[in-house]
Design a protein around this motif. Structure first.
Motif, PDB file in Angstrom:
ATOM      1  N   THR A  60       8.053 -43.637  42.440  1.00 37.95           N
ATOM      2  CA  THR A  60       8.028 -42.172  42.279  1.00 37.95           C
ATOM      3  C   THR A  60       8.178 -41.779  40.822  1.00 37.95           C
ATOM      4  N   GLN A  61       9.041 -42.471  40.115  1.00 37.23           N
ATOM      5  CA  GLN A  61       9.249 -42.161  38.704  1.00 37.23           C
ATOM      6  C   GLN A  61       7.979 -42.428  37.890  1.00 37.23           C
ATOM      7  N   HIS A  62       7.320 -43.534  38.152  1.00 35.50           N
ATOM      8  CA  HIS A  62       6.069 -43.842  37.456  1.00 35.50           C
ATOM      9  C   HIS A  62       4.968 -42.842  37.829  1.00 35.50           C
ATOM     10  N   ARG A  63       4.969 -42.431  39.079  1.00 40.37           N
ATOM     11  CA  ARG A  63       3.975 -41.445  39.526  1.00 40.37           C
ATOM     12  C   ARG A  63       4.156 -40.119  38.802  1.00 40.37           C
ATOM     13  N   ILE A  64       5.387 -39.662  38.682  1.00 41.77           N
ATOM     14  CA  ILE A  64       5.648 -38.392  38.000  1.00 41.77           C
ATOM     15  C   ILE A  64       5.309 -38.509  36.516  1.00 41.77           C
ATOM     16  N   ARG A  65       5.601 -39.641  35.920  1.00 47.71           N
ATOM     17  CA  ARG A  65       5.253 -39.828  34.506  1.00 47.71           C
ATOM     18  C   ARG A  65       3.745 -39.798  34.307  1.00 47.71           C
ATOM     19  N   VAL A 121      14.445 -21.680  34.685  1.00 50.11           N
ATOM     20  CA  VAL A 121      13.732 -22.952  34.813  1.00 50.11           C
ATOM     21  C   VAL A 121      14.598 -24.100  34.298  1.00 50.11           C
ATOM     22  N   VAL A 122      15.246 -23.895  33.165  1.00 46.32           N
ATOM     23  CA  VAL A 122      16.126 -24.934  32.610  1.00 46.32           C
ATOM     24  C   VAL A 122      17.297 -25.209  33.557  1.00 46.32           C
ATOM     25  N   LYS A 123      17.873 -24.165  34.125  1.00 51.96           N
ATOM     26  CA  LYS A 123      18.985 -24.350  35.063  1.00 51.96           C
ATOM     27  C   LYS A 123      18.528 -25.084  36.326  1.00 51.96           C
ATOM     28  N   ALA A 124      17.333 -24.764  36.811  1.00 50.62           N
ATOM     29  CA  ALA A 124      16.814 -25.453  37.996  1.00 50.62           C
ATOM     30  C   ALA A 124      16.610 -26.940  37.722  1.00 50.62           C
ATOM     31  N   ILE A 125      16.058 -27.257  36.555  1.00 48.03           N
ATOM     32  CA  ILE A 125      15.869 -28.669  36.183  1.00 48.03           C
ATOM     33  C   ILE A 125      17.212 -29.383  36.074  1.00 48.03           C
ATOM     34  N   THR A 126      18.201 -28.711  35.491  1.00 45.93           N
ATOM     35  CA  THR A 126      19.527 -29.317  35.354  1.00 45.93           C
ATOM     36  C   THR A 126      20.158 -29.589  36.715  1.00 45.93           C
ATOM     37  N   ASP A 127      20.005 -28.660  37.648  1.00 50.41           N
ATOM     38  CA  ASP A 127      20.604 -28.828  38.977  1.00 50.41           C
ATOM     39  C   ASP A 127      19.993 -29.995  39.731  1.00 50.41           C
ATOM     40  N   VAL A 128      18.667 -30.126  39.691  1.00 50.43           N
ATOM     41  CA  VAL A 128      18.036 -31.202  40.460  1.00 50.43           C
ATOM     42  C   VAL A 128      18.326 -32.563  39.814  1.00 50.43           C
ATOM     43  N   LEU A 169       8.659 -25.382  43.082  1.00 51.70           N
ATOM     44  CA  LEU A 169       9.540 -26.537  43.261  1.00 51.70           C
ATOM     45  C   LEU A 169       8.834 -27.834  42.841  1.00 51.70           C
ATOM     46  N   ILE A 170       7.553 -27.949  43.158  1.00 52.79           N
ATOM     47  CA  ILE A 170       6.786 -29.127  42.717  1.00 52.79           C
ATOM     48  C   ILE A 170       6.753 -29.195  41.191  1.00 52.79           C
ATOM     49  N   TYR A 171       6.544 -28.050  40.555  1.00 52.32           N
ATOM     50  CA  TYR A 171       6.501 -28.006  39.090  1.00 52.32           C
ATOM     51  C   TYR A 171       7.854 -28.416  38.489  1.00 52.32           C
ATOM     52  N   ILE A 172       8.953 -27.965  39.094  1.00 49.08           N
ATOM     53  CA  ILE A 172      10.288 -28.314  38.593  1.00 49.08           C
ATOM     54  C   ILE A 172      10.535 -29.810  38.743  1.00 49.08           C
ATOM     55  N   VAL A 173      10.140 -30.383  39.864  1.00 46.92           N
ATOM     56  CA  VAL A 173      10.326 -31.826  40.071  1.00 46.92           C
ATOM     57  C   VAL A 173       9.498 -32.627  39.067  1.00 46.92           C
ATOM     58  N   LEU A 174       8.281 -32.173  38.784  1.00 48.42           N
ATOM     59  CA  LEU A 174       7.445 -32.872  37.801  1.00 48.42           C
ATOM     60  C   LEU A 174       8.046 -32.794  36.406  1.00 48.42           C
ATOM     61  N   LYS A 175       8.628 -31.660  36.054  1.00 48.49           N
ATOM     62  CA  LYS A 175       9.222 -31.523  34.731  1.00 48.49           C
ATOM     63  C   LYS A 175      10.543 -32.273  34.625  1.00 48.49           C
ATOM     64  N   ALA A 176      11.315 -32.307  35.712  1.00 44.79           N
ATOM     65  CA  ALA A 176      12.642 -32.931  35.664  1.00 44.79           C
ATOM     66  C   ALA A 176      12.571 -34.445  35.816  1.00 44.79           C
ATOM     67  N   ASN A 177      11.666 -34.933  36.693  1.00 44.64           N
ATOM     68  CA  ASN A 177      11.607 -36.356  37.040  1.00 44.64           C
ATOM     69  C   ASN A 177      13.015 -36.874  37.350  1.00 44.64           C
ATOM     70  N   PRO A 178      13.631 -36.369  38.427  1.00 46.54           N
ATOM     71  CA  PRO A 178      15.046 -36.688  38.710  1.00 46.54           C
ATOM     72  C   PRO A 178      15.258 -38.185  38.901  1.00 46.54           C
ATOM     73  N   PRO A 179      16.372 -38.707  38.427  1.00 48.14           N
ATOM     74  CA  PRO A 179      16.650 -40.137  38.612  1.00 48.14           C
ATOM     75  C   PRO A 179      16.967 -40.459  40.063  1.00 48.14           C
ATOM     76  N   ARG A 180      16.468 -41.588  40.538  1.00 50.46           N
ATOM     77  CA  ARG A 180      16.728 -42.110  41.890  1.00 50.46           C
ATOM     78  C   ARG A 180      16.475 -41.039  42.955  1.00 50.46           C
ATOM     79  N   LEU A 181      15.335 -40.397  42.835  1.00 52.72           N
ATOM     80  CA  LEU A 181      15.021 -39.284  43.727  1.00 52.72           C
ATOM     81  C   LEU A 181      14.916 -39.748  45.177  1.00 52.72           C
TER      82      LEU A 181
END
Length: 523
Positions: free
Chosen positions: A253-258, A283-290, A334-346
């Motif tokens: 998933t991490q490689h896919r988002i990258r 947007v910054v707060k949403a990325i931080t939360d995820v 939400l898809i855009y936030i996940v793509l920008k954040a690339n959360p660890p161990r999603l």
């Protein structure tokens, strides 16, 4: 010149978020679109079918072995001792099946009684002895607890004190369950661990429901504390266990988002304008939360991070559109936030919540709704293709391989066409094509434009300074010539100073009377 087709947004029918069984609860992609209740029922039925199929297969193997043994022993044996020779093989052939059947029965009975034995009156003293033995052999119980575990345990004890006798009973059951899980964690897979935890939740919830006489709010409050206490203690054992491929899915998933770093907010038709400061802050707060979700240990706390992230997204959309956001606006954002954040161990976090969270939270409420949307967003990212972004297949492949990058949309909202080489300037056209919408490349291009503008301003400033210096020199020469002309026209004449009287230096001389004139008198 062809035009881009009208862009369509990402739309998911709300009915697709619900359980496929039609029970009305939210489904989950990890459960094949079912809710936790229906999934457990299907899982139990599938497991029973598998056991029956295994037994049928074992019986078939037994019959084949009997036939093979009879065919191999029949011709060489004598008629007299033949019955005696045939008396032993069936017993030998039945031995593997008996062991197989005994193993399956023991496994089934062990899973069924894993949690029920904690609530039986005759076993209330036995787990204490077993727990004492487990403490000496289990390194996870004997090692020093972390500060967070100590704090959670202390809070749990303070909470149970308000319940008096039921609180002591709940504490005993939780301790016995934790010790049992610590002893059996090496032998159980992730699904079996999840089944044990969910069974414990269900049994304890039923007992609390009878104690509180149907007060669901009181039961929910107690179950939240139980979940926090149990999962904090078991976190290291059950999060991303070695028996699963969660870590492999995390990396994929991490490689896919990258690889999808070039996807822009316009491609997803997201109703957010990041040029607005309030929207950018949300947007910054949403990325931080995820991203912060990975630092939490309790499934309920991880769900809280997802809920808080979703609320920031709704706020950003509301500010942009100046009206409440809809469900069709939320999922692309939400898809855009996940793509920008690339959360660890999603994937590990999603599986952890799915396996060990209180099922009532995932089936109903805003937590369940937002979590279901997150699962849909991850599934969309995994299956994202050219058609999903309204792109040509060749164009999509070039973007994925890094051979090209999409460019900024034009001011009128359209998407510019690819610029081909022109006879006037192929290099200029190639340079124009290299301008990308990728945030890093776009920021670099913007910085280069600013530096170019600053350089031009500096050149103009230096040219003005040189002109001013020349004007000052010419002004100085002009003033010098004018002074020289005046001096030549009116030469300076130095005249001698007039003679002054002796007392001219006296300031009061003018007010004195004239001097006396000597007069001669005749004597």
């Amino acid at each position: 010149m062809s035009q881009k087709p009208e862009r369509r947004g990402i739309h998911v029918d709300q009915s697709e978020l619900l359980c496929k069984k039609g029970c009305g609860y939210y489904g989950n992609a990890a459960w094949q679109g079912l809710c936790s209740k229906c999934w457990r029922e299907e899982y139990q039925r599938a497991k029973e079918r598998q056991i029956q199929e295994d037994w049928a297969f074992a019986e078939k193997l037994q019959r084949e072995e009997e036939v093979a043994y009879a065919s191999s022993q029949g011709p060489s044996s004598q008629p007299g001792p033949q019955p005696q020779a045939q008396a032993t093989p069936p017993h030998a052939a039945l031995t593997p099946f008996s062991k197989f059947e005994e193993k399956k029965t023991n496994e089934k009975m062990r899973k069924v009684t894993t949690v029920k034995k904690f609530f039986s009156p005759s076993a209330r003293i036995a787990p204490k002895k077993e727990g004492h033995e487990g403490k000496t052999s289990s390194p996870s119980i004997s090692r020093k607890a972390s500060l967070e575990t100590d704090r959670v345990s202390k809070d749990f004890m303070e909470f149970l004190k308000t319940m008096q006798r039921p609180g002591r009973e709940i504490h005993k059951q939780c301790r016995a369950f934790i010790e049992s899980m610590a002893n059996k964690k090496q032998d159980l897979g992730a699904d079996e661990l999840s089944e044990c935890v969910q069974d414990f939740y269900q049994n304890l919830s039923d007992r609390l429901m009878s104690h509180f006489k149907g007060s669901s709010e009181s039961v929910e409050r107690v179950m939240d504390q139980v979940e926090k206490y149990i999962m904090t203690r078991l976190y290291k054992s059950v999060f991303c266990p070695e028996t699963t491929d969660d870590e492999k899915k995390d990396l994929a998933t991490q490689h896919r988002i990258r690889a999808l770093h070039w996807v822009t907010i316009e491609m997803l038709c997201v109703s957010m304008d990041e040029e607005i400061p309030e929207v950018s802050d949300n947007v910054v707060k949403a990325i931080t939360d995820v991203i912060e979700m990975d630092s939490k240990r309790v499934p309920r706390d991880k769900l809280a991070c997802i809920t808080q992230c979703s609320k920031h997204i709704f706020s950003a959309i509301k500010i942009t559109k100046k009206e409440p956001a809809s469900a069709d606006d939320f999922l692309p954002a939400l898809i855009y936030i996940v793509l920008k954040a690339n959360p660890p161990r999603l994937q590990s976090n999603i599986q952890y919540i799915t396996r060990f969270c209180n099922p009532s939270r995932l089936m109903t409420g805003e937590d369940g709704y937002y979590f279901t949307n997150l699962c849909c967003a991850v599934a969309f990212i995994e299956k994202l293709d050219a058609q999903s972004l309204n792109l040509d297949t060749d164009e999509f492949e070039r973007y994925m391989s890094g051979q090209a990058s999409p460019r900024r949309p034009t001011d009128n909202g359209g998407w510019p066409l690819e610029a081909g080489p022109s006879p006037q300037g192929g290099a200029a056209a190639a340079a124009a094509c290299s301008v990308a919408v990728n945030p890093a490349l776009a920021q670099l291009h913007h910085s280069l434009e600013q530096l170019s503008g600053l350089s031009e301003r500096q050149d103009r400033l230096m040219e003005g300074a040189r002109g001013l210096q020349e004007e000052l020199v010419s002004w100085e020469e002009g003033v010098r010539r004018e002074v020289q002309d005046i001096l030549e026209r009116y030469p300076l004449e130095v005249r001698p100073p007039p003679a002054s009287a002796i007392d001219t230096e006296n300031a009061e001389t003018d007010r004195l009377p004239p001097p006396l004139t000597p007069q001669v008198f005749a004597g």
